[in-house]
Scaffold this motif. Structure first.
Motif, PDB file in Angstrom:
ATOM      1  N   LEU A 164       0.817  -1.041   0.232  1.00  0.00           N
ATOM      2  CA  LEU A 164      -0.016  -0.003  -0.043  1.00  0.00           C
ATOM      3  C   LEU A 164       0.521   1.696  -0.323  1.00  0.00           C
ATOM      4  O   LEU A 164       0.703   2.487  -0.670  1.00  0.00           O
ATOM      5  CB  LEU A 164      -1.229   0.031   1.315  1.00  0.00           C
ATOM      6  N   LEU A 165       1.634   0.962   0.840  1.00  0.00           N
ATOM      7  CA  LEU A 165       2.566   2.364   0.525  1.00  0.00           C
ATOM      8  C   LEU A 165       3.308   2.595  -0.403  1.00  0.00           C
ATOM      9  O   LEU A 165       3.416   3.770  -0.743  1.00  0.00           O
ATOM     10  CB  LEU A 165       4.065   2.304   1.655  1.00  0.00           C
ATOM     11  N   ARG A 166       3.633   1.637  -0.809  1.00  0.00           N
ATOM     12  CA  ARG A 166       4.499   2.321  -2.722  1.00  0.00           C
ATOM     13  C   ARG A 166       3.343   2.583  -3.801  1.00  0.00           C
ATOM     14  O   ARG A 166       4.152   2.987  -3.831  1.00  0.00           O
ATOM     15  CB  ARG A 166       5.680   0.561  -2.639  1.00  0.00           C
ATOM     16  N   LYS A 167       2.871   1.832  -3.241  1.00  0.00           N
ATOM     17  CA  LYS A 167       1.519   2.192  -4.407  1.00  0.00           C
ATOM     18  C   LYS A 167       1.340   3.411  -4.324  1.00  0.00           C
ATOM     19  O   LYS A 167       1.047   4.106  -5.115  1.00  0.00           O
ATOM     20  CB  LYS A 167       0.228   1.320  -4.580  1.00  0.00           C
ATOM     21  N   LEU A 168       1.220   3.735  -2.550  1.00  0.00           N
ATOM     22  CA  LEU A 168       1.193   5.550  -2.774  1.00  0.00           C
ATOM     23  C   LEU A 168       1.615   5.923  -3.102  1.00  0.00           C
ATOM     24  O   LEU A 168       1.969   7.311  -3.294  1.00  0.00           O
ATOM     25  CB  LEU A 168       0.623   5.623  -1.090  1.00  0.00           C
ATOM     26  N   ASN A 169       2.878   5.672  -2.693  1.00  0.00           N
ATOM     27  CA  ASN A 169       4.382   6.816  -3.272  1.00  0.00           C
ATOM     28  C   ASN A 169       4.506   6.560  -4.812  1.00  0.00           C
ATOM     29  O   ASN A 169       4.782   7.901  -5.899  1.00  0.00           O
ATOM     30  CB  ASN A 169       5.544   6.152  -3.172  1.00  0.00           C
ATOM     31  N   SER A 170       3.943   5.994  -5.423  1.00  0.00           N
ATOM     32  CA  SER A 170       4.245   6.138  -6.502  1.00  0.00           C
ATOM     33  C   SER A 170       2.613   6.592  -7.153  1.00  0.00           C
ATOM     34  O   SER A 170       2.980   7.584  -7.876  1.00  0.00           O
ATOM     35  CB  SER A 170       4.145   4.821  -7.294  1.00  0.00           C
ATOM     36  N   GLU A 171       1.391   6.398  -6.924  1.00  0.00           N
ATOM     37  CA  GLU A 171       0.690   7.195  -7.586  1.00  0.00           C
ATOM     38  C   GLU A 171       0.407   8.845  -7.147  1.00  0.00           C
ATOM     39  O   GLU A 171       0.510   9.374  -7.948  1.00  0.00           O
ATOM     40  CB  GLU A 171      -0.775   6.508  -6.918  1.00  0.00           C
ATOM     41  N   LYS A 172       0.774   9.291  -5.848  1.00  0.00           N
ATOM     42  CA  LYS A 172       1.138  10.693  -5.495  1.00  0.00           C
ATOM     43  C   LYS A 172       2.223  10.986  -5.631  1.00  0.00           C
ATOM     44  O   LYS A 172       2.545  12.720  -5.550  1.00  0.00           O
ATOM     45  CB  LYS A 172       0.582  10.558  -4.146  1.00  0.00           C
ATOM     46  N   GLN A 173       3.228  10.153  -5.943  1.00  0.00           N
ATOM     47  CA  GLN A 173       4.743  10.882  -6.707  1.00  0.00           C
ATOM     48  C   GLN A 173       6.057  11.465  -5.812  1.00  0.00           C
ATOM     49  O   GLN A 173       5.888  12.590  -5.525  1.00  0.00           O
ATOM     50  CB  GLN A 173       4.365  12.076  -7.702  1.00  0.00           C
ATOM     51  N   LEU A 174       4.972  11.116  -4.318  1.00  0.00           N
ATOM     52  CA  LEU A 174       6.045  11.829  -3.214  1.00  0.00           C
ATOM     53  C   LEU A 174       7.138  11.372  -2.578  1.00  0.00           C
ATOM     54  O   LEU A 174       7.435  11.840  -2.050  1.00  0.00           O
ATOM     55  CB  LEU A 174       5.176  10.834  -2.551  1.00  0.00           C
ATOM     56  N   ASN A 175       7.904  10.623  -3.823  1.00  0.00           N
ATOM     57  CA  ASN A 175       9.192  10.379  -3.844  1.00  0.00           C
ATOM     58  C   ASN A 175       9.839  10.360  -2.148  1.00  0.00           C
ATOM     59  O   ASN A 175      10.876  10.471  -1.957  1.00  0.00           O
ATOM     60  CB  ASN A 175      10.127  11.562  -4.176  1.00  0.00           C
ATOM     61  N   ASP A 218       5.984  11.109  23.922  1.00  0.00           N
ATOM     62  CA  ASP A 218       6.454  12.097  22.212  1.00  0.00           C
ATOM     63  C   ASP A 218       6.462  11.006  21.207  1.00  0.00           C
ATOM     64  O   ASP A 218       6.999  11.291  20.317  1.00  0.00           O
ATOM     65  CB  ASP A 218       8.182  11.198  22.558  1.00  0.00           C
ATOM     66  N   TYR A 219       5.191   9.987  20.542  1.00  0.00           N
ATOM     67  CA  TYR A 219       4.971  10.201  19.577  1.00  0.00           C
ATOM     68  C   TYR A 219       3.217  10.437  19.170  1.00  0.00           C
ATOM     69  O   TYR A 219       2.696  10.140  20.262  1.00  0.00           O
ATOM     70  CB  TYR A 219       5.745   8.214  19.561  1.00  0.00           C
ATOM     71  N   VAL A 220       2.533  10.681  17.920  1.00  0.00           N
ATOM     72  CA  VAL A 220       1.620  10.289  17.268  1.00  0.00           C
ATOM     73  C   VAL A 220       1.416   8.944  16.537  1.00  0.00           C
ATOM     74  O   VAL A 220       2.241   9.302  15.444  1.00  0.00           O
ATOM     75  CB  VAL A 220       1.573  11.828  16.837  1.00  0.00           C
ATOM     76  N   ILE A 221       0.245   8.992  16.673  1.00  0.00           N
ATOM     77  CA  ILE A 221      -0.121   8.121  15.404  1.00  0.00           C
ATOM     78  C   ILE A 221      -1.201   8.654  14.863  1.00  0.00           C
ATOM     79  O   ILE A 221      -2.624   8.757  15.208  1.00  0.00           O
ATOM     80  CB  ILE A 221      -1.154   7.176  16.060  1.00  0.00           C
ATOM     81  N   THR A 222      -1.481   9.031  13.751  1.00  0.00           N
ATOM     82  CA  THR A 222      -1.761  10.168  12.747  1.00  0.00           C
ATOM     83  C   THR A 222      -1.926   9.431  11.576  1.00  0.00           C
ATOM     84  O   THR A 222      -1.338   8.144  10.726  1.00  0.00           O
ATOM     85  CB  THR A 222      -0.963  11.222  12.573  1.00  0.00           C
ATOM     86  N   GLY A 223      -2.393  10.137  10.514  1.00  0.00           N
ATOM     87  CA  GLY A 223      -2.367  10.253   8.647  1.00  0.00           C
ATOM     88  C   GLY A 223      -4.004   9.540   8.919  1.00  0.00           C
ATOM     89  O   GLY A 223      -4.332   8.499   9.099  1.00  0.00           O
ATOM     90  N   THR A 224      -4.551  10.295   7.356  1.00  0.00           N
ATOM     91  CA  THR A 224      -5.971   9.378   6.713  1.00  0.00           C
ATOM     92  C   THR A 224      -5.604   8.327   6.289  1.00  0.00           C
ATOM     93  O   THR A 224      -4.359   7.919   5.676  1.00  0.00           O
ATOM     94  CB  THR A 224      -6.114  10.284   5.853  1.00  0.00           C
ATOM     95  N   PRO A 225      -6.002   7.312   6.346  1.00  0.00           N
ATOM     96  CA  PRO A 225      -6.061   6.043   6.723  1.00  0.00           C
ATOM     97  C   PRO A 225      -6.017   5.634   4.681  1.00  0.00           C
ATOM     98  O   PRO A 225      -6.618   6.182   4.102  1.00  0.00           O
ATOM     99  CB  PRO A 225      -7.050   5.028   7.400  1.00  0.00           C
ATOM    100  N   ILE A 226      -4.890   4.444   4.645  1.00  0.00           N
ATOM    101  CA  ILE A 226      -4.505   4.426   3.222  1.00  0.00           C
ATOM    102  C   ILE A 226      -5.262   3.161   2.697  1.00  0.00           C
ATOM    103  O   ILE A 226      -4.672   2.821   1.684  1.00  0.00           O
ATOM    104  CB  ILE A 226      -2.934   4.466   2.746  1.00  0.00           C
ATOM    105  N   GLY A 227      -5.450   2.687   4.036  1.00  0.00           N
ATOM    106  CA  GLY A 227      -6.414   1.615   3.201  1.00  0.00           C
ATOM    107  C   GLY A 227      -6.818   1.041   4.639  1.00  0.00           C
ATOM    108  O   GLY A 227      -6.584   1.297   6.009  1.00  0.00           O
ATOM    109  N   TYR A 228      -7.580  -0.350   4.650  1.00  0.00           N
ATOM    110  CA  TYR A 228      -8.878  -0.823   5.588  1.00  0.00           C
ATOM    111  C   TYR A 228      -8.278  -2.415   5.097  1.00  0.00           C
ATOM    112  O   TYR A 228      -8.705  -2.524   4.043  1.00  0.00           O
ATOM    113  CB  TYR A 228     -10.183  -0.273   6.049  1.00  0.00           C
ATOM    114  N   GLU A 229      -8.123  -2.773   6.208  1.00  0.00           N
ATOM    115  CA  GLU A 229      -7.907  -4.131   6.135  1.00  0.00           C
ATOM    116  C   GLU A 229      -7.866  -5.610   7.438  1.00  0.00           C
ATOM    117  O   GLU A 229      -8.778  -4.426   8.416  1.00  0.00           O
ATOM    118  CB  GLU A 229      -5.667  -4.628   6.164  1.00  0.00           C
TER     119      GLU A 229
END
Length: 299
Positions: A164-175, A218-229
Motif C-alpha cells: 500500500l505504501l509503495r503504491k501511494l508513493n508511486s500514485e502521488k509521486q511523493l518520492n 513523544d509519539y503520535v499515530i496519525t494520517g488519513t488511512p491508506i487502507g482498511y484491512e
C-alpha cells in the motif's frame, strides 16, 4: 472425504465434546497430519503486540489466545486430549512459505487477509479489522502522508502495508525513500533513532509499540488511512474440515461475547510486560464483525 464422514466431523465440531473424537480413517488434510504427528505446530510472532508476542520466553496475546482456543477444539474433534503443541517463530516474510512447506499447521498472529494471498493459503473468519496509518515523533509536525514527501519512511517487509505504501508513493509521486525492515520493532527503532520520519503499519500494532515506549507521549499515530484491512488465522488452502473447526471456534467466540471480553483484556487494560494500556476501545466496525462473523478480505 466421503459425505458421511465429513458430516460426522462437522457434527463433532458443533457438539464440542470429547466423546466425539473422529476416526483416523475419516481424516484428511491438516487434521490428519496433526493426528498422525500427535502434535499441532503453531506459527507464532515474537513482537506483534498485543496480538502475539514473547513475554519472558512464553507466547501471549489476543490472537494467540484465539489460536489456543482452536487447539482445544482440535483436541476434542480428534479425541486427543494429550495432543502436543509446538511453536515456531515466523516473520512477515516467511510465514506463508512455512505454511506451504508444512513447517506450521496454523498461524494466528497479525496476518492480513488479502485477495492476493488467497491464491496460496486459506483464511479463517476475520478476528480484527483496522486502518493502515503511521507513527511519527510528535515534534516532527507530520500529520498526514503528504508530509512524507521526499523523506525517509519505514515499513515492515512482506506486509500488505508495504504494498500500500509503495503504491501511494508511486500514485502521488511523493518520492518517499522507503525502507522495509525484517520486523516491526526494527522499523519502529528507525523512527526512534531519527533514521526515518515515520513508520507505516497497522494501527493496532502502532498502538502496541507506542504503549511499550518509556515516553509514549513523544509519539503520535496519525494520517488519513491508506487502507482498511482485516486479520485472520491462516491455514492450508482447500482444507474444508480444518476451516470448519477454525471458523466454528471464532464465530462462537464472537457471537457469544467471549471475543469482546478477550478484546478488552488486551486493548483496554494493562498488559505485559510493562503493564501498559493501549487504550484502544472496540470500534463500531469490530462490533459489527463480532455480530456477523465472516471471512471476507477488505482490500
Amino acid at each position: 472425504m466421503k459425505f458421511a464422514a465429513r458430516f460426522r466431523l462437522i457434527a463433532c465440531v458443533a457438539a464440542a465434546t470429547f466423546a466425539c473424537g473422529a476416526h483416523a480413517d475419516e481424516l484428511t488434510g491438516t487434521l490428519k497430519k496433526i493426528h498422525d504427528d500427535g502434535a499441532i505446530t503453531l506459527g507464532v510472532r515474537e513482537a506483534s503486540i498485543p496480538f502475539a508476542y514473547s513475554d519472558d520466553g512464553h507466547t501471549i496475546g489476543y490472537s494467540y489466545t484465539i489460536a489456543l482456543r482452536i487447539v482445544d477444539e482440535i483436541k476434542k474433534v480428534l479425541g486427543m486430549s494429550d495432543l502436543k503443541v509446538r511453536e515456531i517463530v515466523v516473520t512477515s516474510a516467511n510465514r506463508v512459505p512455512m505454511l506451504l512447506n508444512n513447517q506450521i499447521d496454523l498461524e494466528c498472529g497479525s496476518t492480513t487477509h488479502t485477495v492476493e494471498r488467497e491464491s496460496q493459503v486459506a483464511f479463517s473468519d476475520s478476528f480484527f479489522q483496522y486502518a493502515v496509518r503511521m507513527i511519527a515523533r510528535k515534534k516532527s509536525g507530520i500529520s498526514d502522508f503528504a508530509d512524507l514527501a521526499g523523506k525517509p519512511v519505514v515499513t515492515t517487509a512482506g506486509t500488505s502495508d508495504e504494498r500500500l505504501l509503495r503504491k501511494l508513493n508511486s500514485e502521488k509521486q511523493l518520492n518517499m525513500r522507503i525502507t522495509a525492515t525484517r520486523d516491526h520493532p526494527e522499523a519502529f527503532a528507525a523512527v526512534r533513532s531519527d533514521r526515518a520520519v515515520a513508520f507505516v503499519m497497522d494501527e493496532p500494532l502502532l498502538h502496541g509499540l507506542k504503549a511499550a515506549e518509556a515516553h509514549p507521549e513523544d509519539y503520535v499515530i496519525t494520517g488519513t488511512p491508506i487502507g482498511y484491512e482485516a486479520y485472520a488465522c491462516m491455514f492450508r488452502k482447500g482444507d474444508a474440515p480444518m476451516r470448519d473447526v477454525v471458523n466454528g471456534v471464532i464465530s462462537r467466540m464472537q457471537t457469544s461475547g467471549e471475543a469482546e471480553r478477550l478484546y478488552n483484556v488486551w486493548f483496554t487494560q494493562p498488559i505485559p510486560p510493562h503493564g501498559t494500556n493501549l487504550n484502544f476501545p472496540l470500534s463500531a466496525e469490530m462490533r459489527e464483525l463480532f455480530a456477523h462473523p465472516n471471512d471476507k478480505a477488505l482490500d
